[in-house]
Design an enzyme around this catalytic site. Structure first.
Site, mmCIF file in Angstrom:
data_model
loop_
_atom_site.group_PDB
_atom_site.id
_atom_site.type_symbol
_atom_site.label_atom_id
_atom_site.label_comp_id
_atom_site.label_asym_id
_atom_site.label_seq_id
_atom_site.Cartn_x
_atom_site.Cartn_y
_atom_site.Cartn_z
ATOM 1 N N GLU A 1 -4.450 -0.568 4.775
ATOM 2 C CA GLU A 1 -4.160 -2.074 4.745
ATOM 3 C C GLU A 1 -2.642 -2.139 4.798
ATOM 4 O O GLU A 1 -1.931 -2.844 6.000
ATOM 5 C CB GLU A 1 -4.401 -2.632 3.435
ATOM 6 N N HIS A 2 -1.635 -1.189 4.303
ATOM 7 C CA HIS A 2 -0.317 -1.207 4.820
ATOM 8 C C HIS A 2 0.038 -0.966 6.310
ATOM 9 O O HIS A 2 0.755 -1.605 6.945
ATOM 10 C CB HIS A 2 0.334 -0.320 3.658
#
Lengths: 451, 480
Positions: free
Chosen positions: B74-75
């Site tokens: 996600e990052h």
């Protein structure tokens, strides 16, 4: 039950619309009740919900005596715990059964209230708010329970390093001023607050003459006018003393509260600027570029994106009636505290010595103006925004002026305001953790104003 | 690489049961040929939109030993994709006056932006670009790994309450991935690589495993047209894996978690039960929601009234239950003991309230009041831009349907007092025997002589940051 209402003559004054209606961010009406109480209203009948928020200016925790810290907070916790003929459980049960949100809150400067109701229950909601404001019972059971609850909250916070850092920053930056005290109370001062203290609070601090009101949602100006008198008409006028204005104390100092945790919390503050200052919106652009925007800000780029030193780093203005600050918050592994402090200093220096690029300015303006409607997507958020404008005695077309001022700021304006505000040598810094390689100028063994 | 597909409107996602009455949000639904589900919630109060893409993958879908990879991915989604340099996604959103962020749960990963409606197409184009086209520079992966470690320190390791919640979860979900924190265990997070992330991404990220949700000043037809143009050409992932998670064996011993820590000044007593999620059993889940409202819903709830007001044993007491979960979910009963009150005494009082619920059930009055409050909450839920999008995202990513959300008030209405009591008997009886017995946890200040005398799974405070670890009680990591 409410027949009396229908015989009251309703008089409404709606301000003429500003000149450029199409540029209006919000259609705000000023409503004045027959009794002379004013409120700002944004009408919206698309959802059967009404949000009413109000604030008693200057009635907040800064007036609490040192040996009664937490008084405002406790009043806010107990005013909705029984009023008139309704004891605590009866009052709360009615709120729950009618899905009425009714609560009070206290800041350092102001004491305020929130009411949120479905249209179908509005009459009773207004009555209950009136009752809470004018006839709170302060029965011993709920008062004792709320004291215990606040003490429990304080004890719970003692494992939260972010909370500790803010506590210490208040103690350092506001030293010898009422703002340095713990507005949430201490374990012992809460215990010393009596029912008399609570009753006097209402008598001496909550007046019609220091009241600001904002409303959003499913109500007409005519109905609101009557409602204002019904809720607030019985309040007295009050006269409040005001704490002195304050400069940042302990400038240049680094305070450490050593805790055995893997990450150090960093809180810093230096003098800032008032929201009513003509340079404020230019300063907002500077802040956005420096650290206000989160992703894309210079601090976030240097500390997080390039070096992975923190999950987040933010700067922002600390706005209160008697102190204006400019702050930075972050947390980083104990081993990299010095590096992060050096980066913050370096970014301050860079900002002071070099002009901000036109691209950065354009992006900041575009965000600051373009994102305003995002905060206007619920009745609650609209009412909150209206109240914050009124609390600072800003004009009803403030939002339009704000956008105009942001749009008009030039690179030269920003450079000038940057030099006016940024002063890295004036930072007071608070560290909570076990930072390596830092020479603190002051060490705390215990947290002040907690016990 | 992208094969244009001829996308066309399909009918609404099938409702699983016939229901009548007013819908809460009046959402419109579509589906593209490549499998992308679309939900549009028109709301014309302000000329803005919230645009979200939810992937039906989360922490619980990770390979063992790679904990935290869903969240790390996600990052990395902000670190450069087709046509966008690292960091450019968020900067572009800001430049257009919008906000963006993302979060990862056990069952989903979601990306969202709120922005003026005229920029919707631009936002969609960027979001579509990172659905299958991630390509972050390797040095960005290195620095971002340090960021997630700092995130873990900040959210979990810096406060003993974070570690306590993590340990409670680990004890409740034995041999099930929900026992592993979404953020990951520190020692595994340190070793995550771009190869790990890429493997995960290629397996799970694609239009046929995603839900597009747009809320705001748009119509269904407008969003559908735009989505066909922008998301339509994206290639589907050949086979999205089944979400077959490992199963917990029946457990026979009671588990107690005890943590003493010098920073703790306010004790906590908590009991976590494993109970059905909405996907697993709708009726049971709805009944549990009613029970939660009656037992834990604020100042007039049973637990607060009994423990805090009447018995003065605690300064707070509540119950919480989250229906949106793919597998079993957690129901928590919680209290903060008042000064001088022994945690065991408080635990007994909590048990007493549960026994009362099991043996006597709830009254008709309690039931009707709870239903009214819950149905009113659905009206309040409409007073928001992103709230409704969140509600649909959580529901659909965990196996519920659009109708489950739209007709939630009607479904709550159908719950009877008998059902509520029955569910309490089957899941919350303190004297019951369960395959997955609840976990009771004490988080206490250091006071050695007060240790409860039972089979205790003892957790000493970690000597340093890398030794023991934890997830927050709520298993969602917000980011980037």
């Amino acid at each position: 039950m409410r027949t009396a209402l229908f015989f009251i003559l309703i008089v409404i004054f709606i301000l003429p619309a500003p000149l450029h209606a199409r540029d209006k961010v919000l259609d705000i009406q000023e409503v004045t009740s027959p009794g002379g109480i004013k409120a700002w209203l944004v009408e919206d009948h698309s959802i059967p919900i009404i949000a009413l928020k109000f604030s008693f200016k200057g009635a907040g925790a800064a007036l609490d005596p040192a040996d009664k810290q937490g008084l405002s907070r406790l009043v806010s916790n107990t005013m909705d715990e029984g009023a008139g003929d309704l004891d605590s459980q009866a009052f709360q049960k009615e709120l729950r059964d009618l899905s009425i949100g009714l609560s009070f809150g206290s800041g350092r400067d102001n004491f305020g209230g929130n009411l949120k109701t479905l249209t179908r229950n509005k009459e009773r909601a207004f009555e209950l708010m009136h009752l809470a404001l004018t006839e709170p019972r302060f029965d011993p059971e709920p008062v004792g329970r709320m004291i215990a609850s606040n003490q429990s909250r304080i004890r719970s916070s003692l494992s939260d390093p972010d909370w500790m850092a803010v506590r210490l920053l208040n103690d350092m930056a506001f030293e010898n001023h009422p703002y340095a005290l713990n507005s949430g109370g201490t374990l012992s001062t809460l215990q010393s607050i009596t029912v008399i203290d609570l009753e006097n609070f209402g008598k001496f601090r909550l007046g019609k003459n220091n009241l600001k009101i904002s409303v959003a949602g499913d109500i007409t100006p005519e109905e609101l006018a009557t409602t204002l008198d019904n809720i607030f008409g019985d309040l007295p006028d009050v006269s409040l003393t005001s704490p002195p204005d304050l400069e940042t104390q302990n400038q240049g100092q680094i305070a450490l509260y050593e805790r055995d945790i893997p990450q150090t919390v960093i809180e810093m503050i230096q003098p800032g600027i008032a929201r009513t200052d003509p340079d404020f919106h230019t300063a907002q652009i500077m802040n956005y570029v420096l650290g206000g925007s989160g992703f894309g800000s210079r601090l976030m780029e240097e500390v997080r994106e390039k070096r992975g030193l923190a999950y987040g780093i933010y700067s922002g203005f600390y706005l209160s009636d008697h102190f204006k600050g400019f702050s930075v918050s972050t947390s980083t592994a104990n081993t990299s505290v010095k590096q992060v402090l050096d980066i913050i200093k370096a970014e301050w220096t860079k900002m002071l010595n070099n002009p901000v690029s036109q691209e950065e300015i354009d992006n900041a303006k575009s965000y600051l103006i373009g994102s305003l409607p995002l905060s206007l997507t619920s009745t609650d958020s609209i009412a909150s925004l209206l109240l914050s404008i009124q609390a600072d005695d800003l004009p009803i077309d403030y939002l339009e002026q704000r956008n105009k001022n942001i749009g008009a700021a030039s690179a030269e304006d920003i450079a000038r305001v940057t030099k006016r505000i940024l002063a890295p040598e004036k930072f007071v810094t608070v560290l909570v953790g076990k930072p390596e390689g830092i020479a603190a100028t002051k060490t705390y063994e215990t947290l002040p104003n907690v016990e | 690489m992208l094969i244009p597909l001829q996308a066309y409107a399909q009918t609404d996602i099938k409702a699983d049961s016939p229901v009548q009455g007013e819908k809460v949000f009046n959402a419109e639904t579509f589906k593209l040929d490549n499998g992308l589900e679309i939900i549009v919630i028109p709301n014309h109060r302000t000329p803005v939109v919230t645009h979200m893409v939810w992937y039906k993958v989360g922490g619980a879908d990770e390979t063992q030993g790679k904990s935290g990879i869903a969240h790390f991915m996600e990052h990395l989604m902000f670190k450069g994709s087709t046509g966008l340099a690292s960091g450019e996604f968020s900067k572009t959103v800001r430049k257009l006056g919008g906000n963006d962020n993302a979060f990862t749960g056990q069952d989903y990963t979601a990306y969202f932006q709120s922005i003026a409606v005229e920029h919707l197409e631009k936002i969609m184009t960027m979001e579509a670009g990172r659905m299958r086209g991630m390509n972050p520079p390797l040095q960005e992966v290195e620095s971002e790994r340090k960021v997630i470690l700092e995130e873990r320190r900040q959210r979990t390791d810096n406060d003993p309450r974070g570690r306590f919640g993590e340990q409670m979860n680990a004890a409740l979900y034995v041999n099930h991935p929900y026992g592993t924190p979404v953020i990951g265990w520190f020692h595994e997070m340190e070793k995550l690589t771009w190869d790990d992330a890429k493997t995960f991404y290629d397996k799970w990220y694609g239009p046929n495993n995603a839900i597009l949700i747009v809320s705001g000043d748009v119509t269904g037809a407008e969003v559908h047209e735009l989505a066909k143009k922008i998301y339509g050409p994206l290639k589907r992932v050949e086979t999205i894996p089944e979400r077959n998670r490992t199963i917990s064996p029946p457990l026979h011993a009671q588990t107690k978690v005890l943590q003493r820590h010098p920073a703790i000044a306010q004790a906590i007593i908590q009991r976590n039960y494993r109970v059905p999620s909405y996907r697993q059993n709708k009726k049971d889940s709805l009944a549990l929601q009613v029970i939660e409202e009656i037992m834990g819903g604020g100042a007039t709830s049973r637990l607060y009234k009994s423990l805090v007001i009447e018995q003065k044993l605690a300064t707070s007491a509540s119950m919480s239950y989250r229906a949106d979960s793919w597998d079993d979910t957690t129901l928590t009963v919680y209290a903060a003991p008042a000064p001088g009150k022994h945690p065991e005494e408080v635990e007994r009082a909590l048990e007493q309230e549960l026994r009362k619920l099991v043996s006597a059930g709830i009254t008709e009055d309690e039931l009707q009041d709870a239903k009214t409050r819950m149905q009113d909450a659905a009206i309040y839920a409409r007073d928001s831009l992103s709230g409704p999008a969140m509600a649909f995202g959580h529901a659909l990513a965990t196996g519920s349907t659009v109708d489950d959300v739209e007709y939630w008030p009607q479904r709550i209405e159908e719950i009877t007092a008998e059902q509520a009591q029955n569910v309490a008997q089957r899941f919350l009886d303190p004297d019951g025997k369960y395959d997955h017995p609840p976990v009771t946890g004490y988080l206490l200040p250091p006071a050695p002589k007060e240790v409860p005398q039972e089979n205790i799974q003892k957790i000493e405070p970690a000597a340093n940051d890398n030794a023991a670890d934890v997830p927050p009680a709520n298993s969602e990591e917000s980011t980037p």
